[in-house]
Write a protein that holds these residues in place. Structure first.
Motif, PDB file in Angstrom:
ATOM      1  N   TYR A  13       4.712 -23.422  -3.851  1.00 30.79           N
ATOM      2  CA  TYR A  13       3.410 -23.974  -3.995  1.00 30.79           C
ATOM      3  C   TYR A  13       2.077 -23.123  -3.342  1.00 30.79           C
ATOM      4  CZ  TYR A  13       5.975 -28.256  -5.104  1.00 30.79           C
ATOM      5  OH  TYR A  13       6.588 -29.317  -5.884  1.00 30.79           O
ATOM      6  N   THR A  48       7.349 -24.139  -7.843  1.00 33.16           N
ATOM      7  CA  THR A  48       7.767 -25.094  -6.946  1.00 33.16           C
ATOM      8  C   THR A  48       8.885 -24.790  -6.075  1.00 33.16           C
ATOM      9  OG1 THR A  48       9.349 -25.858  -8.567  1.00 33.16           O
ATOM     10  CG2 THR A  48       7.188 -26.928  -8.443  1.00 33.16           C
ATOM     11  N   LYS A 328      -4.012 -23.164 -10.080  1.00 32.11           N
ATOM     12  CA  LYS A 328      -3.123 -24.229  -9.699  1.00 32.11           C
ATOM     13  C   LYS A 328      -3.195 -25.532 -10.198  1.00 32.11           C
ATOM     14  CE  LYS A 328      -1.996 -25.804  -5.007  1.00 32.11           C
ATOM     15  NZ  LYS A 328      -0.717 -25.069  -4.817  1.00 32.11           N
ATOM     16  N   GLU A 332      -0.271 -27.526 -11.591  1.00 26.70           N
ATOM     17  CA  GLU A 332       0.119 -29.041 -11.165  1.00 26.70           C
ATOM     18  C   GLU A 332       0.410 -30.155 -12.362  1.00 26.70           C
ATOM     19  OE1 GLU A 332       1.044 -30.231  -8.350  1.00 26.70           O
ATOM     20  OE2 GLU A 332       0.872 -28.633  -6.927  1.00 26.70           O
TER      21      GLU A 332
END
Length: 348
Positions: A13, A48, A328, A332
């Motif tokens: 992350y 992740t 990002k 996501e």
């Protein structure tokens, strides 16, 4: 030459957009100004967990492996490309000397230097270098976005080739992400009779049906493996000759082995856990062939041709677009499963 902006993963992350040195090419390489990069399931897993399959990320890594761009510089030995050429990047740089490369199976090279793996930066950056003979010219009627999305299509073509799909084959695909849907589209283009695809997300199944799947099954997480098998056979009207597991789920791997016709083939293209409990004895006693498909092999030319000749509709697969500084956010969104194919525009 302008600055080189790269999307760099520092840990789970922990994604940053940073400035990186512009790569220096050798005589057999080209320098590419990247235009578009697609996001896929392996990107999400690395993002992740910092792990995917056999890869473990231990140092900062430039993300991305579904890339397309324009050549800006060529090495002294490069004769097949020139500055200004639009190219799709086949994201591997095999050693060419191991036993697998020498036998023509460069996709299982012992030192493949695959984009965005340990020791090999990805192409989610402004400038990227690559070996020239793994760069493929994009036909004039194919967009840059499609050029980037050719990479998962090439994976699907390799998977369907490995599975032996041909005229009249009945196929079940477990997982309606981009690879699963592209496998469905490829299977139909190769002459498959009936194609059924399953998923947990209804919107993905609607896209799969629109793009070529004959039947869909929305899987309830409460279904047992046997219930899934029964529902698949009921909808398809028969057991499949080929089942493609395209989601990396252990349950899907079990269902694949259970539902496939005696003497049929299970093709695993989804990246799952390192170990799994599977009904191997039953599959063995019915001579079900269980094989894997890793990355892709000599399937970029076929993929580009299929898109150029409109045999495969990649434009309809692409659902979302993001500029590089929102990488990002793009990942996501892809992680939610609500998008089909997300494209990051590096030149925006």
């Amino acid at each position: 030459m302008a600055e080189n902006i790269a999307v760099v993963l520092h840990g789970p992350y922990d994604l940053k957009v940073e400035e990186y040195p512009i790569p220096i090419i050798n005589d057999d390489e080209v320098l590419i100004k990247v235009s578009c990069v697609g996001i896929c399931g392996s990107d999400i897993r690395i993002y992740t967990t910092a792990r995917c399959g056999m890869e473990s990320i231990t140092e900062p890594l430039i993300m991305g492996h579904e890339g397309a761009g324009v050549i800006v510089k060529v090495g002294a030995n490069v004769t097949n490309l020139r500055p200004g050429d639009r190219i799709a990047i086949e994201p591997t740089q095999p050693c060419r000397s191991c036993e697998f490369c020498r036998s023509g199976r460069y996709n299982i090279c012992e030192e493949p230097r695959y984009c965005s793996t340990h020791g090999s930066p990805g192409n989610l950056c402004t400038y990227y270098k690559h070996v020239a003979d793994f760069c493929h010219k994009i036909p004039d009627n194919v967009s840059m976005e499609e050029g980037a999305a050719v990479q998962p299509l090439a994976i699907a073509i390799h998977a369907c080739n490995r599975a032996g799909i041909k005229l009249g084959t009945n196929v079940v695909i477990l997982g309606a992400g981009p690879i699963g849907v592209l496998c469905a589209m490829t299977a139909k283009a190769m002459g498959a009779d009936k194609v059924l695809i399953t998923d947990l997300v209804e919107s993905r199944l609607k896209t799969a049906h629109k793009l070529g799947a004959d039947y869909t099954l929305l899987v309830n997480e409460k279904y047992s493996d046997q219930q899934q098998v029964e529902k698949i056979v009921e909808i398809l009207g028969t057991t499949p000759n080929v089942t493609i597991e395209a989601c990396g789920s252990t349950s899907a791997q079990r269902v694949a082995m259970m539902v496939t016709r005696t003497g049929g083939t299970v093709l695993i293209v989804g990246i799952g856990e390192e170990t799994a409990e599977l009904p191997l004895s039953n599959a063995m006693l019915r001579e079900v062939n269980i094989i894997g498909a890793f990355h892709l092999l000599n399937s970029y030319p076929a993929a580009l041709s299929a898109v150029s000749n409109r045999k495969i509709d990649l434009k309809s697969l692409i659902t979302h677009h993001f500029p590089i500084h929102k990488a990002k956010d793009a990942i996501e969104l892809a992680k939610t499963g609500k998008a089909m194919k997300v494209i990051i525009h590096v030149d925006q």
